[in-house]
Design an enzyme around this catalytic site. Structure first.
Site, PDB file in Angstrom:
ATOM      1  CE  LYS A  53      60.890  95.740  18.147  1.00  0.00           C
ATOM      2  NZ  LYS A  53      61.570  95.460  19.410  1.00  0.00           N
ATOM      3  CD  GLN A  97      60.799  96.209  22.899  1.00  0.00           C
ATOM      4  OE1 GLN A  97      60.358  95.668  21.891  1.00  0.00           O
ATOM      5  NE2 GLN A  97      61.872  96.972  22.883  1.00  0.00           N
ATOM      6  CG  ASP A 120      65.139  90.469  19.968  1.00  0.00           C
ATOM      7  OD1 ASP A 120      65.080  91.207  18.972  1.00  0.00           O
ATOM      8  OD2 ASP A 120      64.580  90.726  21.052  1.00  0.00           O
TER       9      ASP A 120
END
Ligand code: NDP
Length: 290
Positions: A53, A97, A120
């Site tokens: 990422k 994460q 997200d």
């Protein structure tokens, strides 16, 4: 023979667009769109995801800000970090994460992220907005699947029967919401569904997000269907570790009209859509300030 829906190629196109947008954003506001990535602990898979990422963010002209915290980080410390990122003007997107170490409350942390920076798309505000069809930050994996479906079937999915296998909050449910928004007739199949195979066989669009290696065989698939395989499973075969999806690619490929491979399918799209969401969040935040 089915068309192979190449996630590497399509994600590169998305990332090109992101890079162009990021350059324009820098021109407009004098700063790069900023993505903060928070990793707690040293889970090997999470480390790989975070590394990828950060790499994609940097390549796309985003400012990636990495926060690595030890495995024994407390909820309070993590909350304090998220609170600081929420008000940091250099940060437009925040990604914590997952999974977090077991002693940390994931739901609480997700809810602590400012919905405007929730790239997200997991915050209840964004989940709610998606379900009522309002502007929101859309979860990256289903967003990536929709782009891939669009490449094969075009923009108009009206009347298509879509079957989503899996109902998780991060994939199955938002996937179903997006397909419904696109005027599909949607069936969601899960572990308590009676005869899931018979339902899957009716699908014009079949999305597998189960987490069971190669569970979906040729006898689950209607001839001519578009098959999207979200699954990422590591198996041992002939003494070697191998990455496979939830779909038995070799068996399904002759039946389907189009199919995503694993690896090289949905995975790269997820990361590309994370970058896209960061740009979307950055643009919205800056226009709110004007
Ligand atoms: P979850 O484990 O959270 O959800 C799995 C879902 O599958 C559940 O809804 C479960 O039903 C359902 N299920 C399990 N067994 C069956 C069965 N035999 N028949 C029908 N349904 C079943 O997984 P995720 O949604 O998080 O992930 C799914 C897969 O996608 C995993 O392989 C994961 O690694 C991968 N993934 C890939 C991403 C990418 O970028 N490519 C991103 C995210 C995930 P129930 O709810 O009843 O338990």
């Amino acid at each position: 023979m089915a068309t192979r829906i190449d996630g590497k190629v399509i994600s590169a196109q998305v990332l090109d667009e992101v890079a162009t947008d990021a350059a324009a954003f820098l021109e407009d506001y004098g700063i790069k769109p900023g993505l903060a990535v928070v990793l707690v602990g040293e889970d090997p898979a999470s480390q790989v995801y975070v590394r990828n990422k950060i790499a994609r963010a940097t390549e796309s002209g985003l400012n990636s800000i990495e926060h690595r915290l030890p495995i024994d980080t407390t909820q309070e410390t993590l909350n304090q970090l998220v609170a600081a990122l929420n008000v940091d003007p250099a940060v437009h997107g925040i990604l914590v994460q997952l999974p977090l170490p077991a002693h940390l409350d994931e739901e609480q942390i997700i809810a602590a992220i400012s919905p405007e920076k929730d790239v997200d798309g997991f915050h209840p505000v964004n989940v709610g907005a998606l379900s009522v069809g309002k502007e929101s930050l859309v979860p990256c994996t289903p967003q990536g699947c929709m782009i891939m479906i669009g490449k094969v079937l075009g923009d108009d999915l009206s009347g298509k029967h879509a079957v989503v296998v899996g109902r998780s909050n991060i994939v199955g449910k938002p996937m179903a919401a997006l397909l419904l928004q696109a005027n599909c007739t949607v069936t969601v199949v899960h572990s308590r569904t009676n005869n899931p195979q018979a339902l899957a066989q009716q699908a014009d669009i079949l999305v597998a997000a189960v987490g069971r290696p190669e569970m979906i065989g040729a006898d689950w698939v209607k001839p001519g269907a578009t098959v999207i395989d979200v699954g990422i499973n590591v198996i041992e075969r002939n003494g070697q570790r191998k990455l496979v999806g939830d779909v038995d690619y070799a068996a399904v490929e002759p039946v389907a009209a189009a199919i995503t491979p694993v690896p090289g399918g949905v995975g790269p799209m997820t990361i590309a859509c994370l970058m896209k969401n960061t740009l979307t969040a950055a643009r919205r935040l800056m226009s709110d300030e004007l």
